[in-house]
Design a protein around this motif. Structure first.
Motif: not given
Ligand SMILES: Nc1ncnc2c1ncn2[C@@H]1O[C@H](COP(=O)(O)OP(=O)(O)OP(=O)(O)O)[C@@H](O)[C@H]1O
Ligand SMILES: [Mg+2]
Length: 319
Positions: A86-95, A135-150
């Protein structure tokens, strides 16, 4: 589908401590950290974990959501994973934004912005269905590529979890349903295919359920990022299907509700059929385990979820 609708209502499944039951040291720390006094603490009973989950309103009119669990609890690792994610999600993520996390008085503590929302109504005809799906479909777009590594790949972390028929076929329980008995071997074969197509570039939430979704201001917010992985984009949205069925959809109308959304349309037919079987196997297997201490409603919820995923599997296989 016998007991499909007889269960504690969504949002009343967890047994959690009250704010007052927490150690004074922890409560004092939270108040000092927030620079105010806690006026009210509204314990949230959605979810299943016996940890603290409360919406706090403060005398300075601020509002936060707090999650906490003892450091020696078996689920403490999940809370740490959630904090890291949660601490590393982009601010645009729906969270909701994670404001602070750490250890205090032998508790793992997470403090989030409060979301003034409600759980979605996924029943047929509810406007929440399309709100959540897009929202989930948009979220998948926003989180591709994954902003988190590892993150662990889905082919490892989710495949390790989402299966069941293989184990059930090893020593079939005497009270397994007739259809499951008849197709046990075939189900054990079917449930593995999706794992070979599970990987991808998307940050997958991995635990999409109505109690991890909140509707606020006409949009859906996703909470509880405790089991993330990197994988193919269709997973979070496909996870809605059993919940749509539990809410009264047929498998056909549940799938129709997602048709046309890019992340849903990505999955190949046979992969989705295998995924449905894996979920049915997972919940059938898990619902037969002893109840974990302090979590009274989990197994009955898993039995209902298994029935929904079985209905989805029957629909897709035509068996
Ligand atoms: N930021 C927030 N603001 C308001 N309410 C929230 C927020 N985050 C979660 N909630 C509510 O609290 C409930 C429990 O939170 P959450 O899902 O994070 O914990 P959980 O299910 O107990 O966690 P876990 O899966 O780790 O056991 C949710 O179902 C939701 O109703
Ligand atoms: Mg939850």
């Amino acid at each position: 589908m016998s007991d499909l609708f007889s269960h504690p209502p969504l949002g009343s499944t967890a047994v959690r401590p009250s704010w007052e039951q927490l150690p004074g040291e922890l409560r004092d720390f939270v108040a000092a950290h927030l620079g105010s006094t806690v006026a009210t603490a509204d314990v949230q009973s959605g979810g299943f974990s016996p940890g603290v989950a409360a919406r706090l309103s403060l005398t300075n009119n601020d509002r936060v959501f707090i999650k906490a669990i003892r450091t020696d609890h078996v689920l403490a690792g999940k809370y740490r994973t959630e904090a890291e994610t949660a601490g590393r999600l982009p601010s645009a993520a729906p969270a909701p934004r994670l404001r602070w996390h750490g250890m205090e008085a032998d508790w793992v503590v997470l403090i989030f912005d409060d979301v003034d929302g409600r759980h979605p109504d996924l029943s047929p005809g509810s406007p929440d269905v399309s709100t959540v799906a897009s929202a989930l479909s948009d979220m998948a777009g926003l989180l591709t590529p994954s902003p988190l590594s590892g993150l662990p790949p889905a082919s490892v972390s989710r495949v390790r979890l989402l299966y069941g028929w293989h184990d059930l076929a090893e020593s079939p329980p005497h009270d397994l349903g007739d259809w499951e008995q008849l197709h046990l071997r075939a189900l054990a074969d079917l449930e593995t295919l999706w794992g070979r197509h599970a990987d991808g570039a998307t940050l997958v939430h991995g635990d999409i359920r109505p109690d991890n979704l909140l509707i606020t201001d006409g949009t859906a917010v996703v909470v509880d990022w405790a089991q993330p992985c990197q994988g193919a984009a269709w997973q979070d949205i496909a996870d809605l299907i059993p919940h749509l069925i539990m809410a009264g959809h047929t498998p056909e109308t549940a799938e129709k509700a997602l048709t046309g959304l890019p992340s849903w349309d990505l999955a190949a037919t046979e992969v989705m059929t295998s995924y449905a079987a894996a979920f049915a196997g997972y919940w059938t297997r898990m619902s037969r385990q002893p109840a974990p201490p302090g979590v009274p409603h989990l197994r009955s919820y898993q039995r209902r979820a298994a029935e929904a995923a079985l209905a989805w599997t029957m629909y897709r296989t035509g068996w």
